[in-house]
Design an enzyme around this catalytic site. Structure first.
Site, PDB file in Angstrom:
ATOM      1  N   GLU A 291       0.667  -1.206   0.048  1.00  0.00           N
ATOM      2  CA  GLU A 291      -0.008   0.089   0.003  1.00  0.00           C
ATOM      3  C   GLU A 291       1.008   1.189   0.182  1.00  0.00           C
ATOM      4  OE1 GLU A 291      -3.366   0.770  -0.341  1.00  0.00           O
ATOM      5  OE2 GLU A 291      -3.270  -1.639  -0.681  1.00  0.00           O
TER       6      GLU A 291
ATOM      7  N   CYS B  66     -11.805   2.846 -14.619  1.00  0.00           N
ATOM      8  CA  CYS B  66     -12.188   4.463 -14.277  1.00  0.00           C
ATOM      9  C   CYS B  66     -11.053   5.201 -14.698  1.00  0.00           C
ATOM     10  CB  CYS B  66     -13.025   4.523 -13.011  1.00  0.00           C
ATOM     11  SG  CYS B  66     -13.856   6.101 -12.878  1.00  0.00           S
TER      12      CYS B  66
ATOM     13  N   CYS C 152     -16.112   3.551 -19.807  1.00  0.00           N
ATOM     14  CA  CYS C 152     -17.266   3.462 -19.114  1.00  0.00           C
ATOM     15  C   CYS C 152     -18.088   2.299 -19.967  1.00  0.00           C
ATOM     16  CB  CYS C 152     -18.017   4.795 -19.426  1.00  0.00           C
ATOM     17  SG  CYS C 152     -17.206   6.122 -18.655  1.00  0.00           S
TER      18      CYS C 152
ATOM     19  N   CYS D 219     -17.632  -0.651 -17.589  1.00  0.00           N
ATOM     20  CA  CYS D 219     -18.015  -0.301 -16.415  1.00  0.00           C
ATOM     21  C   CYS D 219     -18.825  -0.977 -15.717  1.00  0.00           C
ATOM     22  CB  CYS D 219     -17.807   1.235 -15.964  1.00  0.00           C
ATOM     23  SG  CYS D 219     -18.064   1.378 -14.281  1.00  0.00           S
TER      24      CYS D 219
HETATM   25  S1  SF4 Z   1     -19.191   4.823 -15.791  1.00  0.00           S
HETATM   26 FE1  SF4 Z   1     -17.753   3.809 -14.428  1.00  0.00          FE
HETATM   27  S2  SF4 Z   1     -15.569   4.223 -15.515  1.00  0.00           S
HETATM   28 FE2  SF4 Z   1     -17.470   5.795 -16.131  1.00  0.00          FE
HETATM   29  S3  SF4 Z   1     -16.815   7.646 -15.293  1.00  0.00           S
HETATM   30 FE3  SF4 Z   1     -18.676   6.279 -14.095  1.00  0.00          FE
HETATM   31  S4  SF4 Z   1     -17.531   5.043 -12.533  1.00  0.00           S
HETATM   32 FE4  SF4 Z   1     -15.904   5.646 -13.879  1.00  0.00          FE
END
Ligand code: SF4
Length: 356
Positions: A49, A204, A211, A214
């Site tokens: 970490e 992200c 996205c 995601c």
């Molecule tokens: S959809 Fe997922 S990858 Fe896209 S900005 Fe939101 S959290 Fe981030």
């Protein structure tokens, strides 16, 4: 049921759903073979970490393996010389992390019998361990429910909630901690912690987040409102200062003179080259120490970026004769037979170029 209660219930559902979706994605697509995930003892999680702060996984992995190979447990680290710890950290940057790790290991050995304490407050009291690192140690090594909020997670949550303020500001941080805590599930906390870090690191992304891949895109505000370029907000602009320094490559035979830097400050505790404001100051210093001083020859200048400023370095090379008096803060370093010392990255590069 009034509107507020209904909204609160919807939020709670979305929150618990967030962990479920994230965990399902993690099981399928997360990273499961990182070196620190094998046998995640509190000590190993802690070291990883600290190394991962401001540094990417690909960079950290070989450093981590070398470090753990040499210091397999906390007691070995606590008993090691700081020089050796810094040597294994050389090139990883942010050396305060290494000094704090070493100091904290000594504290744990002296005050906690060599075992990292189990409470978040006791962990946070150790040098270099903040709230998020303490939480990560407890969640990843012990499966205890604690929310983390490292750089990657801040970005994910700022986007999810549409946080428009710079996430380093106190107000935004407080809001993000509340969200982080609400989203952290009671079960599979270790996996969830790894999952949200992975999401930030691999999906992200800071620039051009993926996205489309995601698992939590459905209720992400930045995605929905096309704000991923604006969130997280940048640090409010401040002029970036520049400093300049002359670094002296004092050569005698095959060796270069190194000085130990003060414990606090830039490259604290590492070995570096003597530094001066200008060539005149360097010349005066040399004449006071050596019987024969050659011509100062400038080498190619370079710049080094620190977090808060840029450093312009003018290297000056000089040959001397008649060694300076012995001092515990200075040594003659032979690049052909190097001692194990912590050296700042530009110093390593300058010395290497001497041989080229
Ligand atoms: S959809 Fe997922 S990858 Fe896209 S900005 Fe939101 S959290 Fe981030």
């Amino acid at each position: 049921v009034n509107r507020k209660t209904r909204l609160a219930r919807q939020n709670t559902r979305a929150d618990s759903d967030f962990a479920t979706r994230l965990l399902a994605w993690f099981d399928r697509a997360g990273r499961h073979d990182l070196p620190w995930q094998q046998d995640p003892t509190p000590y190993r999680v802690w070291v990883s970490e600290i190394m991962l702060q401001q540094t990417q996984v690909v960079t950290v992995a070989p450093y981590y393996l070398r470090f753990i190979g040499r210091f397999p447990d906390l007691a070995t680290l606590a008993r090691a010389r700081l020089d050796e710890v810094l040597h294994l950290w050389s090139g990883l940057g942010y050396y305060a992390r290494a000094r704090n790790l070493h100091r904290a290991a000594r504290d744990v050995l002296a005050q906690h019998g060599g075992e990292l304490p189990r409470g978040p407050e006791a962990l946070i009291a150790l040098p270099g361990i903040g709230r998020s690192t303490a939480a990560a140690i407890l969640a990843l090594a012990h499966g205890e429910r604690h929310a983390i909020l490292d750089g990657n997670v801040k970005r994910v949550l700022a986007r999810r909630t549409g946080e428009r303020e710079y996430p380093g500001s106190a107000a935004a941080l407080a809001r993000l901690w509340t969200v982080a805590d609400a989203l952290t599930p009671a079960a599979r906390v270790g996996a969830y912690t790894q999952a949200i870090m992975d999401l930030g690191a691999t999906v992200c992304l800071r620039r051009r987040p993926r996205c489309g891949e995601c698992p939590v895109a459905e209720d992400c505000r930045a995605h929905r409102e096309v704000l991923t370029d604006e969130i997280p907000a940048k640090r409010p602009h401040r002029a970036r200062p520049r400093r300049s320094v002359c670094m002296l490559l004092v050569r005698q035979g095959a060796c270069v003179l190194l000085e130990r830097r003060p414990a606090a400050g830039l490259w604290g505790g590492l070995w570096g080259l003597p530094e001066f404001a200008d060539a005149a100051a360097a010349r005066t210093w040399l004449r006071e120490r050596f019987a024969r001083v050659g011509t100062l020859r400038p080498r190619a200048p370079r710049a080094h970026a620190f977090t808060h400023f840029d450093l312009d370095i003018t290297p000056l090379e000089v040959r001397v004769r008649g060694a300076e008096k012995r001092s515990s803060r200075a040594l003659w370093y032979n690049p052909a037979a190097p001692r194990r010392l912590g050296l700042a990255a530009p110093v390593t590069a300058l010395i290497r170029e001497l041989g080229d």
